[in-house]
Design a protein around this motif. Sequence first.
Motif, PDB file in Angstrom:
ATOM      1  N   VAL A  42     -56.210  -1.624 -19.437  1.00 36.32           N
ATOM      2  CA  VAL A  42     -56.592  -0.504 -18.565  1.00 36.32           C
ATOM      3  C   VAL A  42     -56.446   0.794 -19.349  1.00 36.32           C
ATOM      4  O   VAL A  42     -55.495   0.956 -20.123  1.00 36.32           O
ATOM      5  N   VAL A  43     -57.387   1.710 -19.153  1.00 38.43           N
ATOM      6  CA  VAL A  43     -57.337   3.025 -19.786  1.00 38.43           C
ATOM      7  C   VAL A  43     -56.949   4.055 -18.728  1.00 38.43           C
ATOM      8  O   VAL A  43     -57.493   4.047 -17.616  1.00 38.43           O
ATOM      9  N   PHE A  44     -56.015   4.950 -19.076  1.00 35.75           N
ATOM     10  CA  PHE A  44     -55.556   5.967 -18.129  1.00 35.75           C
ATOM     11  C   PHE A  44     -55.060   7.182 -18.900  1.00 35.75           C
ATOM     12  O   PHE A  44     -54.770   7.109 -20.100  1.00 35.75           O
ATOM     13  N   LYS A  45     -54.945   8.301 -18.207  1.00 38.36           N
ATOM     14  CA  LYS A  45     -54.472   9.536 -18.829  1.00 38.36           C
ATOM     15  C   LYS A  45     -52.949   9.513 -18.871  1.00 38.36           C
ATOM     16  O   LYS A  45     -52.276   9.293 -17.863  1.00 38.36           O
ATOM     17  N   CYS A  84     -57.932   5.400 -13.249  1.00 40.06           N
ATOM     18  CA  CYS A  84     -57.961   4.567 -14.448  1.00 40.06           C
ATOM     19  C   CYS A  84     -59.330   3.920 -14.575  1.00 40.06           C
ATOM     20  O   CYS A  84     -60.137   3.932 -13.641  1.00 40.06           O
ATOM     21  N   ALA A  85     -59.603   3.380 -15.735  1.00 35.61           N
ATOM     22  CA  ALA A  85     -60.855   2.677 -15.998  1.00 35.61           C
ATOM     23  C   ALA A  85     -60.526   1.325 -16.596  1.00 35.61           C
ATOM     24  O   ALA A  85     -59.632   1.206 -17.443  1.00 35.61           O
ATOM     25  N   ILE A  86     -61.237   0.305 -16.135  1.00 31.25           N
ATOM     26  CA  ILE A  86     -60.961  -1.061 -16.574  1.00 31.25           C
ATOM     27  C   ILE A  86     -62.133  -1.557 -17.421  1.00 31.25           C
ATOM     28  O   ILE A  86     -63.226  -1.815 -16.901  1.00 31.25           O
ATOM     29  N   PRO A  87     -61.944  -1.656 -18.740  1.00 32.06           N
ATOM     30  CA  PRO A  87     -63.016  -2.167 -19.602  1.00 32.06           C
ATOM     31  C   PRO A  87     -63.119  -3.690 -19.482  1.00 32.06           C
ATOM     32  O   PRO A  87     -62.148  -4.412 -19.734  1.00 32.06           O
ATOM     33  N   LEU A  88     -64.278  -4.165 -19.093  1.00 25.83           N
ATOM     34  CA  LEU A  88     -64.498  -5.592 -18.877  1.00 25.83           C
ATOM     35  C   LEU A  88     -65.735  -6.050 -19.637  1.00 25.83           C
ATOM     36  O   LEU A  88     -66.515  -5.248 -20.133  1.00 25.83           O
ATOM     37  N   SER A  89     -65.885  -7.355 -19.675  1.00 22.03           N
ATOM     38  CA  SER A  89     -67.146  -7.928 -20.148  1.00 22.03           C
ATOM     39  C   SER A  89     -68.036  -8.298 -18.973  1.00 22.03           C
ATOM     40  O   SER A  89     -69.254  -8.426 -19.123  1.00 22.03           O
ATOM     41  N   LEU A 119     -57.704   2.539  -9.759  1.00 21.66           N
ATOM     42  CA  LEU A 119     -56.569   3.409  -9.468  1.00 21.66           C
ATOM     43  C   LEU A 119     -55.293   2.699  -9.889  1.00 21.66           C
ATOM     44  O   LEU A 119     -55.088   1.526  -9.553  1.00 21.66           O
ATOM     45  N   LEU A 120     -54.458   3.416 -10.626  1.00 19.25           N
ATOM     46  CA  LEU A 120     -53.211   2.874 -11.155  1.00 19.25           C
ATOM     47  C   LEU A 120     -52.037   3.428 -10.362  1.00 19.25           C
ATOM     48  O   LEU A 120     -51.892   4.643 -10.223  1.00 19.25           O
ATOM     49  N   HIS A 121     -51.218   2.537  -9.823  1.00 15.51           N
ATOM     50  CA  HIS A 121     -50.005   2.948  -9.115  1.00 15.51           C
ATOM     51  C   HIS A 121     -48.921   3.180 -10.164  1.00 15.51           C
ATOM     52  O   HIS A 121     -48.390   2.230 -10.748  1.00 15.51           O
ATOM     53  N   SER A 122     -48.616   4.436 -10.402  1.00 16.66           N
ATOM     54  CA  SER A 122     -47.752   4.780 -11.534  1.00 16.66           C
ATOM     55  C   SER A 122     -46.317   4.317 -11.356  1.00 16.66           C
ATOM     56  O   SER A 122     -45.613   4.072 -12.344  1.00 16.66           O
ATOM     57  N   TRP A 157     -63.751  10.935 -14.730  1.00 16.28           N
ATOM     58  CA  TRP A 157     -62.786  10.301 -13.826  1.00 16.28           C
ATOM     59  C   TRP A 157     -61.386  10.304 -14.421  1.00 16.28           C
ATOM     60  O   TRP A 157     -60.416  10.694 -13.771  1.00 16.28           O
ATOM     61  N   LEU A 158     -61.273   9.906 -15.663  1.00 16.80           N
ATOM     62  CA  LEU A 158     -59.963   9.812 -16.301  1.00 16.80           C
ATOM     63  C   LEU A 158     -59.319  11.185 -16.475  1.00 16.80           C
ATOM     64  O   LEU A 158     -58.097  11.326 -16.354  1.00 16.80           O
ATOM     65  N   ASN A 159     -60.139  12.177 -16.761  1.00 14.78           N
ATOM     66  CA  ASN A 159     -59.607  13.521 -16.996  1.00 14.78           C
ATOM     67  C   ASN A 159     -59.585  14.372 -15.737  1.00 14.78           C
ATOM     68  O   ASN A 159     -59.125  15.517 -15.784  1.00 14.78           O
ATOM     69  N   GLN A 160     -60.086  13.817 -14.625  1.00 14.50           N
ATOM     70  CA  GLN A 160     -60.135  14.530 -13.345  1.00 14.50           C
ATOM     71  C   GLN A 160     -60.759  15.915 -13.526  1.00 14.50           C
ATOM     72  O   GLN A 160     -60.264  16.914 -13.005  1.00 14.50           O
ATOM     73  N   SER A 161     -61.858  15.949 -14.290  1.00 17.35           N
ATOM     74  CA  SER A 161     -62.485  17.219 -14.621  1.00 17.35           C
ATOM     75  C   SER A 161     -63.692  17.533 -13.734  1.00 17.35           C
ATOM     76  O   SER A 161     -64.503  18.395 -14.068  1.00 17.35           O
TER      77      SER A 161
END
Length: 205
Positions: A42-45, A84-89, A119-122, A157-161
């Motif tokens: 998972v990719v997240f800030k 968060c973003a989930i890189p998948l195939s 969404l990641l529950h921190s 999305w990741l940067n909430q920009s």
Amino acid sequence: MPKRVAFFPGKEPIENYFNIQSKREQIFEPHYNLTPGQHIPVVFKNGDTLSLDRIRWGDENSRNTTVPVNEAAALTDDKKWIPCAIPLSGFYIWKDDKEEGSPFFIRMLSGPLMVAAGLLHSKEEYFQIITTEANVLIKPMSETMPLLFDRELSHLWLNQSEEVDNILNRAKNLFLLTDLSVTRVSEEVNDPSNNSEELVQPIPK
């Protein structure tokens, strides 16, 4: 609703897509039949930079694995939820989401990477995949599908920009039928213990 996903894009496509680097080679190990409760890249800030780590899909009881897009925007107001973003195939679907009979594998036609919104529950350290109404390609089998991002929306999305509602609404109609491939694959997928490259190979009609 996505109940199984596959991850085998390789290191370079992920690093290039998100403009990140990782020396933890094990993060990129392929897996062809991932289920809720397992840990998925998972990719997240994290502070001022993007991070890549393996995070559990769903809470400790393998529930709360997905969240509808119309609820996701409200959750982002709660500081414990991190975009968060989930890189998948790709992901698997079954008729009526029953995980029996013939599974189908959905992937992008444009390349090895499919990126799902999440969404990641921190605090509890698990993530949910954001879902949206299935397009006409998938709807005969499933009412919902993962909300998919392109590179621009992933970074917004990741940067909430940008306003959350704007990002999520733009993503709903981002990919057309010609962007996705749906192929019937082996019923070996139905057993979560199976994990091999053969699982994603198309079965002739």
